[in-house]
Enzyme design. Structure first.
Site, PDB file in Angstrom:
ATOM      1  N   ASP A   5       0.834  -1.209   0.000  1.00  0.00           N
ATOM      2  CA  ASP A   5       0.000   0.000   0.000  1.00  0.00           C
ATOM      3  C   ASP A   5       0.866   1.256   0.000  1.00  0.00           C
ATOM      4  O   ASP A   5       2.060   1.225  -0.315  1.00  0.00           O
ATOM      5  CB  ASP A   5      -0.969  -0.062   1.194  1.00  0.00           C
ATOM      6  N   ASP A   6       0.276   2.346   0.384  1.00  0.00           N
ATOM      7  CA  ASP A   6       0.888   3.675   0.417  1.00  0.00           C
ATOM      8  C   ASP A   6       2.225   3.658   1.168  1.00  0.00           C
ATOM      9  O   ASP A   6       2.390   2.903   2.124  1.00  0.00           O
ATOM     10  CB  ASP A   6      -0.112   4.596   1.133  1.00  0.00           C
ATOM     11  N   LYS A  15      -3.761  -0.908  -6.937  1.00  0.00           N
ATOM     12  CA  LYS A  15      -4.843  -0.220  -6.219  1.00  0.00           C
ATOM     13  C   LYS A  15      -4.719   1.265  -6.552  1.00  0.00           C
ATOM     14  O   LYS A  15      -3.697   1.877  -6.262  1.00  0.00           O
ATOM     15  CB  LYS A  15      -4.680  -0.456  -4.716  1.00  0.00           C
ATOM     16  N   TRP A  16      -5.747   1.818  -7.150  1.00  0.00           N
ATOM     17  CA  TRP A  16      -5.745   3.209  -7.645  1.00  0.00           C
ATOM     18  C   TRP A  16      -6.602   4.038  -6.685  1.00  0.00           C
ATOM     19  O   TRP A  16      -7.812   3.886  -6.662  1.00  0.00           O
ATOM     20  CB  TRP A  16      -6.316   3.232  -9.050  1.00  0.00           C
ATOM     21  N   ASP A  17      -5.944   4.909  -5.937  1.00  0.00           N
ATOM     22  CA  ASP A  17      -6.626   5.661  -4.888  1.00  0.00           C
ATOM     23  C   ASP A  17      -6.827   7.119  -5.299  1.00  0.00           C
ATOM     24  O   ASP A  17      -6.202   7.604  -6.253  1.00  0.00           O
ATOM     25  CB  ASP A  17      -5.761   5.580  -3.608  1.00  0.00           C
ATOM     26  N   CYS A  22     -10.337   2.866  -5.608  1.00  0.00           N
ATOM     27  CA  CYS A  22     -10.430   3.280  -4.198  1.00  0.00           C
ATOM     28  C   CYS A  22     -10.434   4.800  -4.162  1.00  0.00           C
ATOM     29  O   CYS A  22      -9.810   5.448  -4.997  1.00  0.00           O
ATOM     30  CB  CYS A  22      -9.216   2.718  -3.452  1.00  0.00           C
ATOM     31  N   ASP A  57     -13.052   2.205   4.054  1.00  0.00           N
ATOM     32  CA  ASP A  57     -11.972   2.056   5.034  1.00  0.00           C
ATOM     33  C   ASP A  57     -12.518   1.501   6.343  1.00  0.00           C
ATOM     34  O   ASP A  57     -11.757   1.043   7.190  1.00  0.00           O
ATOM     35  CB  ASP A  57     -11.285   3.403   5.292  1.00  0.00           C
TER      36      ASP A  57
HETATM   37  C1  GLA Z   1      -7.013   5.556   1.597  1.00  0.00           C
HETATM   38  C2  GLA Z   1      -7.444   4.132   1.339  1.00  0.00           C
HETATM   39  C3  GLA Z   1      -6.758   3.193   2.300  1.00  0.00           C
HETATM   40  C4  GLA Z   1      -5.257   3.330   2.176  1.00  0.00           C
HETATM   41  C5  GLA Z   1      -4.847   4.777   2.387  1.00  0.00           C
HETATM   42  C6  GLA Z   1      -3.380   4.990   2.081  1.00  0.00           C
HETATM   43  O1  GLA Z   1      -7.502   6.016   2.801  1.00  0.00           O
HETATM   44  O2  GLA Z   1      -8.827   4.025   1.434  1.00  0.00           O
HETATM   45  O3  GLA Z   1      -7.153   1.866   2.048  1.00  0.00           O
HETATM   46  O4  GLA Z   1      -4.842   2.873   0.918  1.00  0.00           O
HETATM   47  O5  GLA Z   1      -5.585   5.656   1.550  1.00  0.00           O
HETATM   48  O6  GLA Z   1      -2.978   6.293   2.297  1.00  0.00           O
END
Ligand code: GLA
Length: 706
Positions: free
Chosen positions: A336-337, A449-451, A499, A521
């Site tokens: 993730d991030d 995962k594209w946020d 996302c 989330d």
């Molecule tokens: C959003 C997403 C989370 C996670 C964070 C990362 O809040 O919904 O699942 O990926 O960003 O910063």
């Protein structure tokens, strides 16, 4: 005009819509509903509503679905039928009714695409003109049918309070006046309100009975569903309801140049005479056929590191998590991030968006060694990106401060970041390249995962002239869709998760370039059961990513059982799991593997509602295989009950067949065989759900013998 031939029948598959032009060429709605498209067409004898009221062309007392200021300043629009075309398409057809204004040059095309297999109708409107200069579109709804509803008509909407509160179920009666279900925020409108509604025009419906109309606005920006109800003159007589749905034109007047085509969002809708389950079956079938990418491909079992590490990790830590995830049996590890940022390492959410090279401190050799660890462990690897965004503290922002979506004011930060202006071709190229470059690190990266973690608060684009800044609301969505389409076409084998601060952008329009979405989330299983319940009305479980986390500090087996009824995954510190919890996860992964075809591709049957009725303390649902030979049943006790649990009756199995019943208790090692039941017994006596304590779950698997 009573000639059947002049009717424009749109048979959506068991329900439909009929329009007909009167002697002056004005288009009326002459039938709608379960059998409504066969209604009498004697429009001279009976009053029929306009198919598309326009400002100045119809009802002077209600807002019109279409309102245009023409180039010469004319405020009104009056349309007559010009041409009707019908083309066979897939198993349905594409009907276009072209209307033209009586006075000024303006063509308004009503588009309807049927999909009889699912009985979902797609409708949208396209507008073109050849006036000497631009026109201004103020209201541009995609559909505007008129219904006659009863006093006890019921509306279900899915608006929440914001972040971590998606898909909150609210059912309400409809009162005279306008009920407006609107979303704003441009980029994460669904955090506020999903553009989905269920309407039971003749009084409340349930899972298997009652008429119910469901609609979804397939739009990645602001949306609006308006229900204008007029009281009836006679007590108890039906009321008129004008239903308008489409893009939300709030602060979004659109300046349309001559020769340019304005296309409204598609509204997908259906009308069932057999309750909500039928609506769900239709939306799931249609989502698979027309929306989701690779619907036949089973979604992987995912392990994610977000809740385990947040921004704080290094190569050794992630490698350890990957190996543990593989050991527990998952298919894919999602980093993730926090993996990127060279001059500005991404150690929290204040920096680095825009600088998409791996952080040399955390990952000195980049992403490739992690993809290799995953490959060596026999699983796939994926990464998180947020390509539409930039932090002011980033190399990208220093190099291109002009790339930001903004007006002349200093743009406001939200989660310390700004939105990039996808109307700029160079921004679209940059953002597509973010994914290319990340994937180029290693061919083993096969999931993204594209946020998108902020709304649009300062709309404005340097790509648009001063007289058309408000076009940004619509143009930003289409430009971002072009970017997403480009990424999807460059990487056809990479699975994409959608996302936006959770489930902030989960519409049937944007989803066309994705395989699934992050539902919310909020992963507290008690809340998640209710969210997934709402979301399940229009999205199949294959699209609803559901991960086990520590939210709510619920028992592990309960959290697993809840995630198992979506696209299953784990977002836990897998390395610090005790042996007992690790065993629960291992069993849950095995159960996911056994049941994922049913959950993701089967037919959903909702059995016990956690959002309606006197006792909302529990929920139960089942997923049946198409051939009805297998099923999995999930039952969740969420809170203290106020009644005994009902028996769980499954009416849809083969009554003559014998089913072997297993119950899996994720806390114990074995899968207990409970014996056999006939399909008829399962339908009438059902499964026994013993009284259970809050935050417990029961899972049964049924397999037909022979
Ligand atoms: C959003 C997403 C989370 C996670 C964070 C990362 O809040 O919904 O699942 O990926 O960003 O910063």
């Amino acid at each position: 005009m009573s000639d059947d031939e002049q009717a424009i029948r749109i048979d959506a598959g068991g329900w439909g819509l009929t329009w007909a032009a009167d002697g002056d060429g004005v288009l009326h709605q002459v039938g709608l509903g379960a059998a409504g498209h066969t209604a009498t067409l004697d429009v001279d004898a009976v009053w029929y509503p306009l198919a598309l009221p326009t400002y100045g062309g119809g009802d002077a007392y209600l807002p019109a679905p279409l309102r245009v200021t023409h180039h010469d300043g004319t405020l009104t629009t009056r349309l007559v039928v010009d041409e009707v075309t019908r083309a066979a398409e897939d198993d349905g057809e594409h009907v276009v009714v072209a209307l033209r204004d009586e006075l000024v040059d303006l063509t308004v095309e009503l588009h309807a695409r049927t999909h009889p297999r699912s009985a979902v109708l797609e409708q949208w409107i396209e507008i073109v003109h050849a006036q000497p200069g631009p026109v201004r579109l103020h209201d541009y709804d995609s559909i505007a049918p008129l219904l006659l509803v009863h006093e006890d008509a019921e509306l279900v909407q899915f608006g929440g309070s914001g972040w971590a509160d998606e898909w909150r179920w609210t059912s309400q009666s409809l009162h005279p006046g306008t009920t407006s279900l609107a979303s704003l925020g441009g980029l994460q409108p669904h955090l506020q309100r999903s553009p989905v509604a269920l309407l039971s025009p003749f009084g409340p419906s349930d899972e298997t009975s009652g008429e119910v109309l469901a609609l979804s606005v397939a739009w990645g920006g602001n949306t609006r569903i308006d229900l204008d109800v007029r009281p009836s003159a006679e007590p108890g007589a039906p009321r008129q309801l004008r239903l308008r749905a489409g893009a939300n034109p709030y602060a979004a007047d659109y300046v349309l140049d001559p020769g340019r085509r304005f296309v409204t969002p598609t509204v997908a809708w259906t009308w069932s005479a057999a309750g909500r389950r039928e609506v769900t079956r239709r939306f799931h079938d249609w989502s698979r056929a027309r929306v989701l990418r690779d619907p036949e491909r089973l979604r992987p079992i995912v392990a994610n590191n977000w809740e385990a590490t947040f921004f704080s990790f290094d190569e050794a830590r992630i490698s350890g998590l990957i190996r543990r995830a593989a050991d527990l049996g998952v298919d894919l590890f999602l980093l993730d991030d926090g993996w990127f940022g060279t001059n500005h390492p991404r150690d929290d959410d204040t920096t680095s968006l825009g600088d998409w090279d791996a952080d040399p401190a955390k990952l000195p050799s980049g992403l490739a060694p992690l993809a290799q660890v995953a490959a060596d462990a026999g699983i796939r690897f994926g990464i998180w990106v947020e390509p539409e965004m930039v932090n002011p503290v980033s190399d990208l922002f220093v190099a291109h401060p002009e790339w930001v979506l903004r007006d002349p004011r200093e743009p406001r930060l939200h989660r310390n970041q700004l939105v990039l202006d996808t109307l700029r071709p160079e921004v679209r190229e940059f953002a597509a390249d973010v994914v290319d470059r990340a994937l180029a690190h290693d061919p083993g990266i096969s999931y993204v995962k594209w946020d998108a973690n902020r709304p649009i608060t300062d709309p404005g684009s340097a790509m648009l002239g001063p007289d058309r800044q408000a076009n940004v609301g619509v143009d930003h969505v289409t430009a971002t869709w072009a970017l997403m389409a480009e990424v999807a076409s460059r990487h056809p084998d990479v699975e994409l998760m959608l996302c936006a601060s959770g489930g902030g952008r989960t519409d049937h329009g944007t989803l066309r370039w994705f395989h699934e979405f992050w539902t919310s989330d909020n992963t507290d299983p008690v809340t998640r059961v209710r969210m997934q319940w709402g979301c399940s009305h229009v999205f199949p479980a294959a699209a609803m990513a559901a991960h086990v986390t520590r939210w709510g500090e619920r028992p592990m087996e309960f959290a697993c059982a809840v995630a198992l009824s979506g696209r299953f995954g784990l977002d836990l510190d897998l390395e610090s799991l005790g042996e007992e919890e690790a065993q629960v996860c291992r069993r849950a992964v095995a159960l996911a593997r056994r049941t994922q075809d049913l959950v993701q591709q089967g037919e959903l049957v909702r059995l016990v509602s956690p959002v309606e009725g006197p006792d909302r303390s529990r929920a139960a649902l089942a997923h049946l295989s198409a051939d009805r030979r297998r099923a999995v049943v999930f039952a969740y006790q969420l809170e203290e009950p106020t009644s005994a649990p009902p028996r769980l009756c499954l009416a849809d199995l083969d009554p003559e067949a014998t089913y072997r019943v297993h119950r899996t208790d994720l806390r114990r090692d074995d899968r207990v065989e409970l014996g056999t039941l006939s399909g008829s017994e399962l339908a009438h006596d059902g499964l026994e759900w013993a009284p259970a304590a809050p935050t417990t779950a029961a899972v049964w698997e049924l397999t037909q013998e022979g």
